[in-house]
Design a protein around this motif. Structure first.
Motif, PDB file in Angstrom:
ATOM      1  N   ALA A 187       3.922   4.631  -9.891  1.00 54.22           N
ATOM      2  CA  ALA A 187       2.823   5.411  -9.635  1.00 54.22           C
ATOM      3  C   ALA A 187       3.031   6.900  -9.749  1.00 54.22           C
ATOM      4  O   ALA A 187       3.926   7.385  -8.913  1.00 54.22           O
ATOM      5  N   ILE A 188       2.653   7.406 -10.818  1.00 59.65           N
ATOM      6  CA  ILE A 188       3.080   8.864 -11.224  1.00 59.65           C
ATOM      7  C   ILE A 188       2.130  10.034 -10.498  1.00 59.65           C
ATOM      8  O   ILE A 188       2.601  10.972 -10.806  1.00 59.65           O
ATOM      9  N   ARG A 189       1.320   9.432  -9.793  1.00 59.04           N
ATOM     10  CA  ARG A 189       0.581  10.559  -8.734  1.00 59.04           C
ATOM     11  C   ARG A 189       0.261   9.972  -7.670  1.00 59.04           C
ATOM     12  O   ARG A 189       1.321   9.958  -6.658  1.00 59.04           O
ATOM     13  N   ASN A 190      -0.771   9.464  -7.125  1.00 63.52           N
ATOM     14  CA  ASN A 190      -1.087   9.049  -5.812  1.00 63.52           C
ATOM     15  C   ASN A 190      -0.214   7.728  -5.668  1.00 63.52           C
ATOM     16  O   ASN A 190      -0.539   6.961  -6.296  1.00 63.52           O
ATOM     17  N   PRO A 191       0.200   7.622  -4.549  1.00 62.36           N
ATOM     18  CA  PRO A 191       1.009   6.226  -4.056  1.00 62.36           C
ATOM     19  C   PRO A 191      -0.028   5.040  -3.926  1.00 62.36           C
ATOM     20  O   PRO A 191       0.548   4.006  -3.450  1.00 62.36           O
ATOM     21  N   TYR A 192      -1.245   5.322  -3.786  1.00 61.30           N
ATOM     22  CA  TYR A 192      -1.984   4.360  -3.385  1.00 61.30           C
ATOM     23  C   TYR A 192      -2.430   3.215  -4.497  1.00 61.30           C
ATOM     24  O   TYR A 192      -3.018   2.061  -4.300  1.00 61.30           O
ATOM     25  N   GLY A 232      13.177   7.437  -0.335  1.00 62.96           N
ATOM     26  CA  GLY A 232      11.998   7.944   0.051  1.00 62.96           C
ATOM     27  C   GLY A 232      11.020   6.864   0.673  1.00 62.96           C
ATOM     28  O   GLY A 232      11.217   5.653   0.764  1.00 62.96           O
ATOM     29  N   LYS A 233      10.388   7.513   1.976  1.00 66.07           N
ATOM     30  CA  LYS A 233       9.426   6.738   2.711  1.00 66.07           C
ATOM     31  C   LYS A 233       8.024   7.236   2.726  1.00 66.07           C
ATOM     32  O   LYS A 233       7.797   8.590   2.455  1.00 66.07           O
ATOM     33  N   LEU A 234       7.218   6.454   2.498  1.00 61.45           N
ATOM     34  CA  LEU A 234       5.785   6.806   2.470  1.00 61.45           C
ATOM     35  C   LEU A 234       5.211   7.831   3.253  1.00 61.45           C
ATOM     36  O   LEU A 234       5.369   7.602   4.771  1.00 61.45           O
ATOM     37  N   PRO A 235       4.745   9.000   3.036  1.00 62.15           N
ATOM     38  CA  PRO A 235       4.188   9.965   4.127  1.00 62.15           C
ATOM     39  C   PRO A 235       2.781   9.522   4.236  1.00 62.15           C
ATOM     40  O   PRO A 235       2.392  10.476   5.079  1.00 62.15           O
ATOM     41  N   VAL A 236       2.190   8.823   3.671  1.00 60.56           N
ATOM     42  CA  VAL A 236       0.673   8.469   3.836  1.00 60.56           C
ATOM     43  C   VAL A 236       0.498   6.741   4.161  1.00 60.56           C
ATOM     44  O   VAL A 236       1.513   6.395   3.245  1.00 60.56           O
ATOM     45  N   PRO A 237      -0.562   6.372   4.770  1.00 59.07           N
ATOM     46  CA  PRO A 237      -0.503   4.753   4.619  1.00 59.07           C
ATOM     47  C   PRO A 237      -1.100   4.442   3.191  1.00 59.07           C
ATOM     48  O   PRO A 237      -2.060   5.338   2.813  1.00 59.07           O
ATOM     49  N   VAL A 238      -0.857   3.358   2.686  1.00 55.29           N
ATOM     50  CA  VAL A 238      -1.445   2.527   1.633  1.00 55.29           C
ATOM     51  C   VAL A 238      -2.441   1.396   2.281  1.00 55.29           C
ATOM     52  O   VAL A 238      -1.948   0.522   2.746  1.00 55.29           O
ATOM     53  N   LEU A 292      -1.825  -1.757   4.105  1.00 54.75           N
ATOM     54  CA  LEU A 292      -0.894  -2.783   3.428  1.00 54.75           C
ATOM     55  C   LEU A 292       0.474  -2.213   3.647  1.00 54.75           C
ATOM     56  O   LEU A 292       1.394  -3.170   3.821  1.00 54.75           O
ATOM     57  N   TYR A 293       0.440  -0.819   3.464  1.00 54.34           N
ATOM     58  CA  TYR A 293       1.934  -0.384   3.670  1.00 54.34           C
ATOM     59  C   TYR A 293       1.812   0.873   4.552  1.00 54.34           C
ATOM     60  O   TYR A 293       1.027   1.970   4.120  1.00 54.34           O
ATOM     61  N   ALA A 294       2.763   0.850   5.721  1.00 52.85           N
ATOM     62  CA  ALA A 294       2.349   2.041   6.638  1.00 52.85           C
ATOM     63  C   ALA A 294       3.165   3.080   6.312  1.00 52.85           C
ATOM     64  O   ALA A 294       4.105   3.191   5.553  1.00 52.85           O
ATOM     65  N   VAL A 295       2.963   4.350   6.904  1.00 47.66           N
ATOM     66  CA  VAL A 295       3.565   5.680   6.815  1.00 47.66           C
ATOM     67  C   VAL A 295       4.994   5.145   7.353  1.00 47.66           C
ATOM     68  O   VAL A 295       5.149   4.358   8.242  1.00 47.66           O
ATOM     69  N   GLY A 296       5.875   5.528   6.425  1.00 48.93           N
ATOM     70  CA  GLY A 296       7.509   5.124   6.796  1.00 48.93           C
ATOM     71  C   GLY A 296       7.843   3.917   5.919  1.00 48.93           C
ATOM     72  O   GLY A 296       8.987   3.692   6.140  1.00 48.93           O
ATOM     73  N   HIS A 297       7.245   3.337   5.354  1.00 46.22           N
ATOM     74  CA  HIS A 297       7.430   2.187   4.535  1.00 46.22           C
ATOM     75  C   HIS A 297       8.273   2.613   3.239  1.00 46.22           C
ATOM     76  O   HIS A 297       7.859   3.727   2.574  1.00 46.22           O
ATOM     77  N   GLY A 298       9.263   2.053   3.061  1.00 46.73           N
ATOM     78  CA  GLY A 298      10.224   2.406   1.676  1.00 46.73           C
ATOM     79  C   GLY A 298      11.422   1.364   1.807  1.00 46.73           C
ATOM     80  O   GLY A 298      11.952   1.342   2.811  1.00 46.73           O
ATOM     81  N   LEU A 299      11.528   0.799   0.668  1.00 40.68           N
ATOM     82  CA  LEU A 299      12.762  -0.368   0.860  1.00 40.68           C
ATOM     83  C   LEU A 299      13.922   0.342  -0.028  1.00 40.68           C
ATOM     84  O   LEU A 299      13.808   1.660  -0.442  1.00 40.68           O
ATOM     85  N   THR A 300      15.226   0.093   0.262  1.00 45.77           N
ATOM     86  CA  THR A 300      16.577   0.597   0.001  1.00 45.77           C
ATOM     87  C   THR A 300      17.127  -0.682  -0.806  1.00 45.77           C
ATOM     88  O   THR A 300      16.779  -1.858  -0.447  1.00 45.77           O
ATOM     89  N   TYR A 301      18.157  -0.577  -1.828  1.00 49.57           N
ATOM     90  CA  TYR A 301      19.103  -1.648  -2.133  1.00 49.57           C
ATOM     91  C   TYR A 301      19.986  -1.834  -1.496  1.00 49.57           C
ATOM     92  O   TYR A 301      20.575  -1.006  -0.518  1.00 49.57           O
TER      93      TYR A 301
END
Length: 605
Positions: free
Chosen positions: A538-543, A580-586, A596-605
């Motif tokens: 997603a190259i603009r909004n993360p939604y 990075g962690k989502l700063p907005v909810p999706v 679907l994905y809450a603020v603070g969601h973000g996976l790592t390797y």
């Protein structure tokens, strides 16, 4: 010789202003005394001005051309058509404007040396006026999707990307870099940071320009950027007061209404502006929005005395410069005519009048309002004093000029570029990673296809997003081909992408603001049906992820500038960790009440 003497006297008389104006609330008695002396000097300067010069100080205007005195003929023609002058120097001599705003489309920002020369030419014209006053040069250099000064300047991640990183130190460092490079080319007022809290995913104008949907997170990062910009010598501008984050309309084209109650405004919209004020913000920009709970008269906030004087000045205690958003925007022009808008803005509590559509109409309207007593001369002198104090605080009376040597020592230097790359890596967000698809293996020279949207690029990008991302992946050991399918791919273009995906090890799809009816959804699903692993970016909004299916992994970069796309490539290749962690909810596409994905969601390797 008389001009030279008057200019030297002016610069010498106000040399102490910057130090005096930069003191903290715990300033010593000597500091307070210094500020008082500075104020007296500036009041004497105001007393020397004609009424026409005073009115001019209130305006910040666009002008076409790369040079203050010798623009290209096409820019001369544009200036004559829109402003009635040929050059920036003529604009200053005719209207005595207090500031000029730079735009890429006005050909003000071709390259750093040219920008510096333009700035110097503007300052020479300002100091050649009967009452010599330097100009405050401004621009919108938010970074991310809004940039006016591009490469070779350093492009740092934008607000929502920084929100995904969540680091106040990185956010401040990004602003320090950006501010230092702006100052080096003579731009000392930046219309950033965006202090709006993006609580509405459908917001068409703010979106990734906001740090977060969390008011407290946005407040922390807005304050960090204020400190970063202003420590680099550039006036920061928090925008758009009283808060543009919960709109479904774009104030460039309509007059949006915010339906927050006073309590909701205090909880959702106010915190970033309060934090910016506490951080010592130099200027605040107004919004062309209606907030009925704050002003039952339904005036745009830019023209609302209850909002600008009652809330911003009196309730929040702000006594810095208030600048309007562009007076050429539809949101401020719908209720009143262009000759009334600048007058009403001043009566509401504004100081700087930004970019009116017709300067002659606006300038003469304010002049007439003072002459006929609708606005007192003392009232406009209050604004002029704030503007001059800001100019002094940023060193313009001490030395308004910049040098090519200073540009070369500051703009796009290696340490700035390295810091931007590091910060961008920490903002890239991994939203989904089915079966551990990412990072992609780099064994046996894997072949990749990069397809997707190629929106108009922000200033300074080296090419379309698909091309930039493919090149970055190739440099990291992949064999990557680029195919632009556009924001609204046709079925023929989708078929072409599907055919090109044959034999590839993975397909990277750049998505851009995917809607319920967007053919980008079909592109992703038909590519996934080939059996080739699909990674969406997603190259603009993360939604976007909420409306896509069939992909194996999904990233959010929050912009499509080179720095963010290169960071995404390093994440895809396993050369960087996605922290990075989502700063907005999706929210779910089929049920927006569900997250679907809450603020603070973000996976790592």
């Amino acid at each position: 010789m008389q001009y030279r003497t008057s200019r030297r006297t002016l610069l010498t008389a106000t040399a102490a202003v910057a130090a005096a104006a930069a003191t903290t609330p715990t300033a010593s008695a000597a500091d307070e005394s210094g500020r008082a002396r500075t104020r007296d000097r500036l009041m004497r300067l105001i007393a020397r001005m004609s009424l026409e010069e005073k009115v001019g100080q209130l305006f910040v205007m666009r002008v076409y051309g790369h040079s203050a005195t010798a623009p290209d003929q096409a820019d001369i023609d544009a200036n004559l058509k829109e402003i009635g002058v040929r050059t920036a120097a003529e604009l200053i001599a005719t209207y005595h404007v207090g500031g000029i705003i730079y735009f890429t489309w006005a050909h003000n920002t071709r390259d750093p040396h040219q920008i510096a020369d333009l700035s110097n030419g503007i300052q020479r014209a300002g100091l050649a006026q009967p009452t010599p006053v330097p100009l405050l040069i401004s621009t919108d250099q938010e970074h991310g999707i809004v940039c006016r000064v591009g490469k070779p300047a350093t492009l740092v991640p934008g607000a929502m990307a920084l929100g995904a990183g969540g680091s106040r130190s990185d956010t401040r460092r990004a602003a320090q870099i950006a501010g230092a490079e702006l100052a080096a080319v003579g731009i000392l007022q930046n219309y950033a940071p965006v202090a709006d809290v993006n609580v509405n995913p459908a917001n068409p104008v703010i979106g990734v320009r906001s740090f977060s949907s969390d008011p407290q997170a946005a407040a922390r990062l807005a304050a960090a950027q204020v400190k970063g910009y202003q420590s680099a010598g550039v006036a920061a501008t928090a925008k758009h007061f009283p808060g543009h984050g919960d709109t479904k309309d774009d104030s460039h084209y309509a007059l949006p209404t915010i339906h927050h109650t006073p309590e909701q405004w205090e909880e959702l919209d106010a915190p970033p502006f309060r934090a910016a004020i506490a951080a010592g913000i130099d200027s605040i920009m107004t919004a062309h929005i209606v907030v009925p709970a704050l002003d039952p008269a339904l005036d745009p906030a830019t023209l609302s005395r209850p909002i600008l004087t009652g809330i911003l000045r009196e309730q929040l205690g702000y006594d810095g410069v208030v600048v309007t958003d562009s007076l050429g925007m539809a949101g401020v022009r719908q209720k009143y005519g262009d000759e009334r808008v600048p007058v009403l803005a001043l009566k509401a509590g504004c100081d700087q009048l930004l970019n009116p559509p017709n300067l002659a109409v606006a300038w003469n309207a304010v002049l007439s309002a003072v002459k006929n007593g609708e606005i007192s001369e003392a009232r406009i002198e209050e604004s002029i004093l704030r503007i001059l104090q800001l100019k002094a605080r940023r060193g313009l009376f001490r030395d308004p000029y910049v040098t090519h040597r200073g540009v070369d020592r500051t703009v796009g230097i290696r340490s700035h570029l390295a810091a931007a790359d590091r910060i961008a890596e920490e903002t890239t967000t991994l939203l989904a990673n089915t079966g551990g698809l990412l990072p992609l293996s780099r064994r046996r020279e894997p072949k990749l296809l990069v397809v997707g949207a190629d929106p108009a690029s922000p200033s300074g990008t080296t090419g379309p997003p698909t091309t930039v991302l493919a090149q970055a992946l190739t440099e990291l050991g992949f064999t990557a081909a680029a195919l632009s399918t556009g924001i609204t791919p046709t079925q023929a273009k989708i078929n072409e992408a599907v055919a090109a995906a044959q034999g590839k090890d993975a397909v990277i799809v750049g998505t851009y603001n995917v809607s319920a009816t967007s053919p980008q959804r079909t592109l992703v699903s038909e590519l996934a049906a080939t059996g080739v692993p699909v990674v969406t970016v997603a190259i603009r909004n993360p939604y976007d992820i909420a409306r896509l299916s069939g992909f194996g992994a999904s990233l959010a970069t929050y912009s499509w500038t080179d720095v963010e796309l290169r960071a995404a490539a390093r994440v895809i290749a396993g050369q960087a960790e996605p922290t990075g962690k989502l700063p907005v909810p999706v929210q779910r596409a089929d049920d927006p009440t569900q997250v679907l994905y809450a603020v603070g969601h973000g996976l790592t390797y």
